[in-house]
Write an enzyme that holds these catalytic residues in place. Sequence first.
Site, PDB file in Angstrom:
ATOM      1  N   GLU A   1      -1.899   4.432 -14.172  1.00 43.38           N
ATOM      2  CA  GLU A   1      -1.713   5.588 -15.047  1.00 43.38           C
ATOM      3  C   GLU A   1      -1.822   6.848 -14.194  1.00 43.38           C
ATOM      4  O   GLU A   1      -2.855   7.109 -13.578  1.00 43.38           O
ATOM      5  CB  GLU A   1      -2.779   5.613 -16.134  1.00 43.38           C
ATOM      6  CG  GLU A   1      -2.750   6.857 -16.994  1.00 43.38           C
ATOM      7  CD  GLU A   1      -3.967   6.967 -17.899  1.00 43.38           C
ATOM      8  OE1 GLU A   1      -4.356   8.116 -18.192  1.00 43.38           O
ATOM      9  OE2 GLU A   1      -4.528   5.931 -18.295  1.00 43.38           O
TER      10      GLU A   1
ATOM     11  N   HIS B   1      -9.785   1.998  -3.572  1.00 40.79           N
ATOM     12  CA  HIS B   1      -8.351   1.855  -3.383  1.00 40.79           C
ATOM     13  C   HIS B   1      -7.803   0.891  -4.427  1.00 40.79           C
ATOM     14  O   HIS B   1      -8.550   0.198  -5.104  1.00 40.79           O
ATOM     15  CB  HIS B   1      -8.018   1.357  -1.969  1.00 40.79           C
ATOM     16  CG  HIS B   1      -8.570  -0.002  -1.679  1.00 40.79           C
ATOM     17  ND1 HIS B   1      -9.819  -0.184  -1.145  1.00 40.79           N
ATOM     18  CD2 HIS B   1      -8.062  -1.237  -1.872  1.00 40.79           C
ATOM     19  CE1 HIS B   1     -10.047  -1.477  -1.009  1.00 40.79           C
ATOM     20  NE2 HIS B   1      -8.995  -2.149  -1.448  1.00 40.79           N
TER      21      HIS B   1
ATOM     22  N   GLU C   1      -3.917  -0.417  -0.745  1.00 41.81           N
ATOM     23  CA  GLU C   1      -3.977  -1.501   0.243  1.00 41.81           C
ATOM     24  C   GLU C   1      -2.766  -2.422   0.046  1.00 41.81           C
ATOM     25  O   GLU C   1      -2.406  -2.735  -1.081  1.00 41.81           O
ATOM     26  CB  GLU C   1      -5.264  -2.297   0.059  1.00 41.81           C
ATOM     27  CG  GLU C   1      -5.408  -3.452   1.032  1.00 41.81           C
ATOM     28  CD  GLU C   1      -6.680  -4.219   0.806  1.00 41.81           C
ATOM     29  OE1 GLU C   1      -7.006  -5.070   1.659  1.00 41.81           O
ATOM     30  OE2 GLU C   1      -7.375  -4.003  -0.225  1.00 41.81           O
TER      31      GLU C   1
END
Length: 122
Positions: free
Chosen positions: A56, A75, A117
């Site tokens: 979002e 992350h 990542e």
Amino acid sequence: MKFNLYHTCISVLDLDKSKKFYQEAFGLKEVRRIEAEDGSFILVFMGTDENPYMIELTWVRDRKEPYDLGDNEIHIGFRVDDFEAAHKKHEEMGIICFENPKMGIYFVADPDGYWMEVVPTR
């Protein structure tokens, strides 16, 4: 009782720039949008047809200064089926911010400095 991950919210300064980043870097598309009646905020949910989990993007009209990400120790992880092609694409985009070859992963930074990542499908 059963819980399922639904979305992660990140706050962005430039909604169009962030949407373009997630479209280009990860193939996400706008799935849903919520706009405040008074125009004070917009929520854009980015996702894929294959996965119900979304990011979002929250844009607040009156926010002008960058968000404080602290030590940026969090992350969002993406698993990819063609790690080498993804790495090449992200390298060409100039968005790789950290690599850990020993672990076989790398990170990219989005326009607001959030790290994503990238992990190969194993």
